[in-house]
Design an enzyme around this catalytic site. Sequence first.
Site, PDB file in Angstrom:
ATOM      1  N   HIS A  17       0.829  -0.798  -0.069  1.00  0.00           N
ATOM      2  CA  HIS A  17      -0.441  -0.009  -0.090  1.00  0.00           C
ATOM      3  C   HIS A  17       0.821   1.232  -0.149  1.00  0.00           C
ATOM      4  O   HIS A  17       0.628   2.172  -0.295  1.00  0.00           O
ATOM      5  CB  HIS A  17      -1.090  -0.362   1.390  1.00  0.00           C
ATOM      6  CG  HIS A  17      -2.064  -0.916   1.220  1.00  0.00           C
ATOM      7  ND1 HIS A  17      -2.624  -2.015   2.721  1.00  0.00           N
ATOM      8  CD2 HIS A  17      -2.749  -1.291   0.294  1.00  0.00           C
ATOM      9  CE1 HIS A  17      -3.487  -2.804   1.990  1.00  0.00           C
ATOM     10  NE2 HIS A  17      -3.392  -2.446   1.585  1.00  0.00           N
ATOM     11  N   LYS A  41     -15.745  -8.442   3.525  1.00  0.00           N
ATOM     12  CA  LYS A  41     -14.602  -8.661   3.990  1.00  0.00           C
ATOM     13  C   LYS A  41     -15.295  -8.263   5.846  1.00  0.00           C
ATOM     14  O   LYS A  41     -15.907  -8.023   6.243  1.00  0.00           O
ATOM     15  CB  LYS A  41     -13.277  -7.838   3.824  1.00  0.00           C
ATOM     16  CG  LYS A  41     -12.995  -8.352   2.378  1.00  0.00           C
ATOM     17  CD  LYS A  41     -11.822  -7.694   2.385  1.00  0.00           C
ATOM     18  CE  LYS A  41     -11.118  -7.234   1.317  1.00  0.00           C
ATOM     19  NZ  LYS A  41     -10.154  -7.047   0.933  1.00  0.00           N
ATOM     20  N   ARG A  90      -2.504  -6.319  -8.751  1.00  0.00           N
ATOM     21  CA  ARG A  90      -1.355  -7.410  -8.116  1.00  0.00           C
ATOM     22  C   ARG A  90      -1.521  -8.192  -9.257  1.00  0.00           C
ATOM     23  O   ARG A  90      -0.143  -9.240  -9.688  1.00  0.00           O
ATOM     24  CB  ARG A  90      -1.106  -7.548  -6.584  1.00  0.00           C
ATOM     25  CG  ARG A  90      -0.359  -7.200  -5.908  1.00  0.00           C
ATOM     26  CD  ARG A  90      -0.708  -7.627  -4.402  1.00  0.00           C
ATOM     27  NE  ARG A  90      -2.012  -7.850  -4.467  1.00  0.00           N
ATOM     28  CZ  ARG A  90      -2.502  -8.029  -2.993  1.00  0.00           C
ATOM     29  NH1 ARG A  90      -2.089  -8.577  -2.124  1.00  0.00           N
ATOM     30  NH2 ARG A  90      -3.726  -8.806  -3.134  1.00  0.00           N
ATOM     31  N   SER A 128      -2.670  -7.316   2.664  1.00  0.00           N
ATOM     32  CA  SER A 128      -2.792  -7.743   4.138  1.00  0.00           C
ATOM     33  C   SER A 128      -3.398  -8.855   5.066  1.00  0.00           C
ATOM     34  O   SER A 128      -2.922  -9.125   6.130  1.00  0.00           O
ATOM     35  CB  SER A 128      -4.124  -6.435   3.770  1.00  0.00           C
ATOM     36  OG  SER A 128      -4.012  -5.507   3.969  1.00  0.00           O
TER      37      SER A 128
END
Length: 160
Positions: A17, A41, A90, A128
């Site tokens: 990040h 989430k 990514r 994360s």
Amino acid sequence: MKIAVYPGSFDPVTLGHMDVIVRSSELFDRVYVCAMVNAGKNPMFTTQQRFELLCAATAELPNVTAELWTGLLADYARSRGARWLVKGTRSGTDFDAEFAMAQINRSLDAQLDTLLLPARAELLHLSSSMVREMIKYKRPLEPCMPGPAIALMKGWEMNG
Ligand code: PNS
């Protein structure tokens, strides 16, 4: 003035990040990095904690402001005068998800465009969820999390 919003769960903020934040801060006059709610989430950290970790991580960047928002991203961007959303990608899977979100956000505000920044190769493995595993198993966090955020989190642990 070119203003961008970098939204995310940041559960917690990672060095991946930070790379996107620094690159955005070089592209835009002002960048709002915002801890938000992802309805899909179940986060490890509360929104307030995720925001505080972001504040610690971005404190040294003069044109970056960390914030917290629990509503719609498009409304937040409008309230900050931002016409750009920045996201990191990514993989092709990330791209597909971000492409879909970009369409939704544009449908909510026709002025709102999304800029996707590809992750640097050496940070591709960082996420994360990986950082949460390192926290859970008490492994060193320096290779994956910004130092000031680690220090803040350690302070929380010491205070119970
Ligand atoms: O880091 P994440 O979990 O990929 O970030 C996703 C996030 C928080 C940016 C997204 O869930 C979001 O925009 N939440 C705010 C609510 C919203 O605006 N939803 C509609 C856009 S998909």
